[in-house]
Write an enzyme that holds these catalytic residues in place. Structure first.
Site, short mmCIF file in Angstrom:
data_model
loop_
_atom_site.label_atom_id
_atom_site.label_comp_id
_atom_site.label_asym_id
_atom_site.label_seq_id
_atom_site.Cartn_x
_atom_site.Cartn_y
_atom_site.Cartn_z
N ASP A 200 3.07 -4.61 8.17
CA ASP A 200 1.82 -3.85 8.02
C ASP A 200 0.69 -4.88 8.07
O ASP A 200 0.45 -5.60 7.10
CB ASP A 200 1.87 -3.10 6.68
CG ASP A 200 0.52 -2.52 6.28
OD1 ASP A 200 -0.48 -2.76 6.98
OD2 ASP A 200 0.47 -1.82 5.26
N GLN B 286 -4.49 -5.44 6.77
CA GLN B 286 -5.45 -6.36 6.13
C GLN B 286 -5.37 -7.77 6.70
O GLN B 286 -6.00 -8.69 6.17
CB GLN B 286 -5.21 -6.40 4.61
CG GLN B 286 -5.38 -5.07 3.90
CD GLN B 286 -6.82 -4.55 3.92
OE1 GLN B 286 -7.77 -5.29 4.22
NE2 GLN B 286 -7.00 -3.29 3.59
N CYS C 55 -4.69 2.52 -3.72
CA CYS C 55 -3.46 3.04 -3.10
C CYS C 55 -2.33 2.02 -3.24
O CYS C 55 -1.51 1.85 -2.32
CB CYS C 55 -3.66 3.41 -1.63
SG CYS C 55 -4.92 4.63 -1.39
N HIS D 279 0.87 -1.18 0.00
CA HIS D 279 0.00 0.00 0.00
C HIS D 279 0.91 1.24 0.00
O HIS D 279 2.01 1.19 0.55
CB HIS D 279 -0.84 -0.05 1.28
CG HIS D 279 -1.90 1.01 1.39
ND1 HIS D 279 -1.63 2.27 1.87
CD2 HIS D 279 -3.23 0.98 1.12
CE1 HIS D 279 -2.75 2.97 1.88
NE2 HIS D 279 -3.74 2.22 1.44
N LYS E 192 -10.57 -1.14 10.25
CA LYS E 192 -10.69 -2.29 9.34
C LYS E 192 -11.02 -3.57 10.11
O LYS E 192 -11.25 -4.61 9.52
CB LYS E 192 -9.39 -2.49 8.56
CG LYS E 192 -9.09 -1.33 7.59
CD LYS E 192 -7.84 -1.61 6.79
CE LYS E 192 -7.25 -0.38 6.15
NZ LYS E 192 -8.03 0.16 5.04
N1 7TS Z 1 -1.76 -0.81 4.73
C1 7TS Z 1 -2.65 -1.57 4.07
C2 7TS Z 1 -2.25 -2.97 3.67
C3 7TS Z 1 -3.92 -1.07 3.80
O1 7TS Z 1 -4.80 -1.84 3.16
C4 7TS Z 1 -4.26 0.25 4.20
C5 7TS Z 1 -5.57 0.87 3.86
C6 7TS Z 1 -3.29 0.97 4.91
C7 7TS Z 1 -2.06 0.42 5.14
C8 7TS Z 1 -3.58 2.34 5.43
O2 7TS Z 1 -4.48 2.24 6.50
P1 7TS Z 1 -5.06 3.55 7.20
O3 7TS Z 1 -6.10 3.03 8.12
O4 7TS Z 1 -3.93 4.21 7.90
O5 7TS Z 1 -5.63 4.40 6.10
N2 7TS Z 1 -6.20 0.30 2.74
C9 7TS Z 1 -7.30 0.77 2.10
C10 7TS Z 1 -7.89 0.08 1.06
O6 7TS Z 1 -7.54 -1.00 0.61
N3 7TS Z 1 -8.95 0.80 0.62
O7 7TS Z 1 -9.05 1.91 1.35
C11 7TS Z 1 -8.02 1.91 2.27
#
Ligand code: 7TS
Length: 421
Positions: free
Chosen positions: A215, A218, A379, A137, A241
């Site tokens: 990370d 997911q 992203c 990401h 999430k």
């Molecule tokens: N890392 C991964 C693997 C992610 O899927 C996401 C967000 C992030 C980092 C960032 O997370 P945040 O909570 O700090 O924003 N992924 C997604 C997505 O797949 N669609 O919208 C956000």
């Protein structure tokens, strides 16, 4: 090759099956109708829906406990502090960290990675290397890119095959150069759903003398995660999430490493004492938590952990695995559909493209049928580039999704092809 890729086989003996109708009744938003249809929410990788218990925990905080934490002697401040710290302990138990000091409340995965880049990264020297993978990401690419510019370090990337699986021989080769200081990898890819063999990759990085950040954004909603077993130095995830509130997440870090790092943000709460001459910093974890945090969010995340802890995460994983398998099979049977990301080990995500139709148009027709998916580059533009496409349509699953919803998804994709094809 010294690493086996198939790290997370489906358990042969089935876990106690997940009671999906009961689970669904815990999520009020699932009863909503969209464009005249029952909502089919398949955008869980972007953010998940929230159970009543999480909604109630945050609203209870504002109704009955609201005060600032770690400072007041009055009743409400003590109540709020207790609720926030109890949440931290619950999260500690849930990911099996050994100490609550190792859990830093942050805004989310993005801030967790930026924190590590800003602190651990401060000791990098010119010529040092940072290894990431081809399926990250943007939040696990850009902070490292900026750091490399600042420290004259070099960003190296583990490539992947056409299924979306990392090439572990290449990874080992990168590590052999002896310059790698930091390895930062996603546990599960948000764009493809690939589960990476992060435990084995962490062990290899450690052997090469590098620190490891995983990370887990997911991963935590879909499987049980044991940070001590993985042995990564840092593990980052977002509350929203995993059925918790937005604006809160966790950076787990090994105590010994956290203690050695310089401060991240500075201000209130991260200090023990301040004079104009000198500041003494607070103990872990507070020394990385400057300013008033998202108190309601932290308490809500504790409630989300309670919710998941009351379920069998193996049953959650098996149910979602079955959803991914069913969606893959049904979509592949639709003429013109191609699945992007066909790794042997996947969780939560089915990305696809349809011949001669832009994913955004698919998403718009699906929305008119009440089906919420995400379309775009997710992203993860380098991942899209690797597959030679600008975007995909992505259905992403949660524990409350059903096989009937997959039937609706597939019917709606056929509908979109009829209208647009
Ligand atoms: N890392 C991964 C693997 C992610 O899927 C996401 C967000 C992030 C980092 C960032 O997370 P945040 O909570 O700090 O924003 N992924 C997604 C997505 O797949 N669609 O919208 C956000």
């Amino acid at each position: 090759m010294s690493v086996k890729h198939d790290i997370a086989p489906m358990k042969q003996h089935s876990a106690e099956a997940l009671d999906v109708p009961r689970v669904r009744s815990d999520f009020p938003i699932l009863a909503e109708r969209v464009n005249g249809h029952a909502l089919v929410y398949l955008d869980n990788a972007a953010t998940s829906q929230k159970p009543v218990s999480v909604i109630d925990a945050t609203s209870r905080y504002y109704r009955t406990q609201n005060a600032n934490i770690h400072r007041g002697v009055h009743h409400l401040s003590e109540e709020a502090t207790k609720a926030y710290e109890v949440a931290r302990s619950k999260i500690r138990g849930w990911i099996n960290a050994s100490l609550t000091q190792e859990l830093i409340f942050v805004r989310g995965t993005t801030e967790a990675i930026n924190l590590v880049a800003a602190t651990l990264g401060a000791s990098l020297r010119p010529g040092d290397e940072i290894v990431i993978s081809a399926l990250e990401h943007h939040s696990n690419i850009v902070p490292w890119q900026l750091l490399c510019e600042q420290r004259q370090a070099r960003l190296r990337v583990v490539p992947m095959n056409d299924r979306g699986e990392l090439l572990l021989d290449d990874y080992e080769h990168l590590l052999q150069g002896g310059k790698v200081r930091i390895v930062a990898l996603s546990h599960v890819s948000n764009a493809l759903g690939t589960i990476n063999p992060v435990k084995e990759m962490t062990a290899l990085a450690h052997r090469a003398g590098a620190d490891v950040l995983i990370d887990g954004a997911q991963a935590v909603p879909h499987m049980s995660v044991d940070v001590q077993d993985l042995d990564a130095d840092f593990y980052a995830f977002s509350g929203h999430k995993m059925y918790g509130p937005t604006g809160v997440g966790i950076l787990y870090g090994k105590k010994k490493i956290l203690e050695s790092l310089p401060p991240y943000q500075s201000g209130g709460d991260m200090i023990k004492s301040v004079t104009f001459e000198k500041t003494i910093f607070n103990d872990l974890p507070f020394r990385f938590e400057a300013g008033t945090p998202n108190i309601a969010g932290g308490i809500g995340l504790g409630a989300a952990v309670d919710y998941l802890a009351a379920l069998d995460m193996d049953a959650v994983r098996d149910h979602e695995h079955a959803l991914v398998a069913r969606a893959t099979e049904a979509l592949e049977a639709v003429p013109g559909v191609r699945i992007i990301g066909t790794a042997l080990q996947k969780a939560g995500v089915v990305s696809f493209v349809v011949e001669n139709i832009h994913p955004h148009d698919i998403g718009t027709i699906l929305d008119s049928d009440g089906v919420a998916i995400r379309t775009g580059h997710h992203c993860a533009q380098p991942t899209m580039l690797r597959f030679g496409i600008p975007a995909t349509a992505r259905a992403s699953f949660a524990l409350y999704n059903t096989f009937e919803e997959i039937d609706v998804l597939v019917r709606s994709v056929r509908h979109a092809i009829e209208v647009l094809g």
